[in-house]
Design a protein around this motif. Structure first.
Motif, PDB file in Angstrom:
ATOM      1  N   PRO A  14      -3.880  15.493 -48.717  1.00 23.51           N
ATOM      2  CA  PRO A  14      -4.530  15.997 -47.498  1.00 23.51           C
ATOM      3  C   PRO A  14      -5.508  14.961 -46.928  1.00 23.51           C
ATOM      4  N   GLY A  15      -5.430  14.680 -45.646  1.00 24.09           N
ATOM      5  CA  GLY A  15      -6.334  13.726 -44.979  1.00 24.09           C
ATOM      6  C   GLY A  15      -5.891  12.288 -45.067  1.00 24.09           C
ATOM      7  N   ALA A  16      -4.832  11.922 -45.782  1.00 24.51           N
ATOM      8  CA  ALA A  16      -4.366  10.538 -45.885  1.00 24.51           C
ATOM      9  C   ALA A  16      -3.681  10.119 -44.604  1.00 24.51           C
ATOM     10  N   LEU A  17      -3.832   8.806 -44.281  1.00 22.13           N
ATOM     11  CA  LEU A  17      -3.242   8.267 -43.057  1.00 22.13           C
ATOM     12  C   LEU A  17      -1.866   7.701 -43.356  1.00 22.13           C
ATOM     13  N   SER A  18      -1.038   7.859 -42.392  1.00 23.15           N
ATOM     14  CA  SER A  18       0.295   7.300 -42.534  1.00 23.15           C
ATOM     15  C   SER A  18       0.234   5.793 -42.322  1.00 23.15           C
ATOM     16  N   PRO A  19       1.223   5.040 -42.812  1.00 25.02           N
ATOM     17  CA  PRO A  19       1.227   3.578 -42.635  1.00 25.02           C
ATOM     18  C   PRO A  19       1.102   3.160 -41.183  1.00 25.02           C
ATOM     19  N   ARG A  20       1.759   3.862 -40.290  1.00 22.64           N
ATOM     20  CA  ARG A  20       1.671   3.514 -38.873  1.00 22.64           C
ATOM     21  C   ARG A  20       0.253   3.649 -38.347  1.00 22.64           C
ATOM     22  N   VAL A  21      -0.397   4.720 -38.813  1.00 22.15           N
ATOM     23  CA  VAL A  21      -1.782   4.940 -38.358  1.00 22.15           C
ATOM     24  C   VAL A  21      -2.686   3.849 -38.905  1.00 22.15           C
ATOM     25  N   VAL A  25      -5.025   1.400 -36.744  1.00 24.77           N
ATOM     26  CA  VAL A  25      -6.475   1.306 -36.957  1.00 24.77           C
ATOM     27  C   VAL A  25      -6.895  -0.135 -37.201  1.00 24.77           C
ATOM     28  N   GLY A  26      -6.091  -0.871 -37.993  1.00 23.22           N
ATOM     29  CA  GLY A  26      -6.417  -2.272 -38.261  1.00 23.22           C
ATOM     30  C   GLY A  26      -6.433  -3.097 -37.001  1.00 23.22           C
ATOM     31  N   ILE A  27      -5.420  -2.897 -36.155  1.00 25.50           N
ATOM     32  CA  ILE A  27      -5.358  -3.634 -34.888  1.00 25.50           C
ATOM     33  C   ILE A  27      -6.553  -3.289 -34.010  1.00 25.50           C
ATOM     34  N   ALA A  28      -6.897  -2.030 -33.972  1.00 24.77           N
ATOM     35  CA  ALA A  28      -8.031  -1.604 -33.159  1.00 24.77           C
ATOM     36  C   ALA A  28      -9.336  -2.225 -33.656  1.00 24.77           C
ATOM     37  N   ALA A  29      -9.488  -2.320 -34.994  1.00 27.50           N
ATOM     38  CA  ALA A  29     -10.693  -2.909 -35.552  1.00 27.50           C
ATOM     39  C   ALA A  29     -10.805  -4.387 -35.200  1.00 27.50           C
ATOM     40  N   VAL A  30      -9.670  -5.069 -35.275  1.00 26.10           N
ATOM     41  CA  VAL A  30      -9.680  -6.493 -34.931  1.00 26.10           C
ATOM     42  C   VAL A  30     -10.049  -6.688 -33.470  1.00 26.10           C
ATOM     43  N   VAL A  31      -9.440  -5.876 -32.604  1.00 18.43           N
ATOM     44  CA  VAL A  31      -9.750  -5.980 -31.174  1.00 18.43           C
ATOM     45  C   VAL A  31     -11.217  -5.671 -30.921  1.00 18.43           C
ATOM     46  N   PHE A  32     -11.742  -4.659 -31.635  1.00 12.83           N
ATOM     47  CA  PHE A  32     -13.144  -4.275 -31.453  1.00 12.83           C
ATOM     48  C   PHE A  32     -14.079  -5.418 -31.879  1.00 12.83           C
TER      49      PHE A  32
END
Length: 285
Positions: A14-21, A25-32
């Motif tokens: 419960p609450g785990a993220l899928s690989p796609r997510v 998230v990683g891409i978003a963090a890098v962009v941020f």
């Protein structure tokens, strides 16, 4: 007969993220992070930052961390520490000798003028204005001296070149810290002429020293001769009849001391008599 074995299925936490997510998230963090760091610029020690807004110079900033608007503004770093450049120059002396030289210049950019320098010249100011200015100063000063004077008055020549170069670069905000003529190079013919002249000067100096030595020796002999003549003159003045008589007596006494008591053998004639202290020695009565 093979029996099918039931494989357990992976249970979802419960609450785990899928690989796609996770990838998203990683891409978003890098962009941020990229966008965050785009808002900040660090100017290292010994530099100034020229602020450009849509390509136009808007001033300069000092060392440290600074906030800038990405896309709208960017910062170009300009080194304001002491730097060195070497320039090869060729010129003609006053006596029309070709002179090749290597000039080393130490300089720094005035921190208060970096924005104006960037606006007028750009980042390649060493090749754009410093090297041509060095060439011009070397040609102008070299033409005022003969090739021999460039060697004998090298320090003065270097000082005049540095003075002219400083005056040419000052309007751009570039300060000359040091100016050194690494070497002067002349034609082979001129070098041979200099060597021949030096050899002739050495021979002339040797001849002059020999002449001075002969003069000193002649003066010494003349002085000695004068002293001897003076001594003879004094002795002559001191000679008296009494002195002559004393010398005669001394000579006679020396002769008696050397006599062995035998009379000289003389064939014929009378036996000589000796006279001692003025008294006559008579023969037998």
């Amino acid at each position: 007969m093979l029996q099918d074995v039931a494989r357990p299925r992976a249970r979802k936490v419960p609450g785990a993220l899928s690989p796609r997510v996770k990838v998203a998230v990683g891409i978003a963090a890098v962009v941020f992070l990229f966008l965050v760091f785009r808002f900040w610029v660090v100017v290292p020690a010994g530099h100034r930052g020229v602020v450009l807004q849509f390509g136009a110079v808007k001033g300069a900033i000092g060392e440290g961390l600074h906030f800038v608007l990405p896309v709208v503004r960017q910062v170009e770093l300009v080194d304001v520490r002491v730097q060195k450049t070497e320039t090869e120059a060729q010129a003609a002396s006053r006596d029309l000798q070709t002179v090749r030289s290597l000039i080393a210049v130490n300089y720094h950019v005035d921190a208060s003028a970096v924005d104006d320098l960037y606006r007028r010249v750009g980042m390649h100011y060493a090749a754009t204005i410093i090297a041509p200015a060095v060439q011009e100063c070397v040609k102008a000063v070299t033409a005022q001296y003969t090739a021999e004077e460039l060697i004998t008055e090298r320090q003065q020549v270097s000082a005049r070149m540095a003075e002219q170069l400083g005056a040419k670069l000052a309007p751009y905000g570039i300060v000359v810290d040091g100016f050194n003529v690494v070497n002067f190079d002349f034609s082979e013919e001129f070098n041979r002429a200099i060597e021949a002249k030096q050899a002739a000067e050495q021979l002339a100096l040797k001849a002059q020293r020999d002449l001075e030595r002969v003069k000193i020796e002649a003066e010494q002999k003349l002085t000695q001769a004068r002293a001897e003549a003076e001594a003879l003159k004094i002795q002559k003045q001191e000679v008296t009849p009494e002195l002559l008589r004393l010398r005669e007596i001394e000579a006679t006494l020396k002769a008696i001391e050397k006599w062995d008591g035998r009379l000289p053998q003389v064939t014929g004639g009378a036996v000589p008599f000796l006279s001692v202290l003025g008294g006559g020695a008579a023969g037998g009565k």
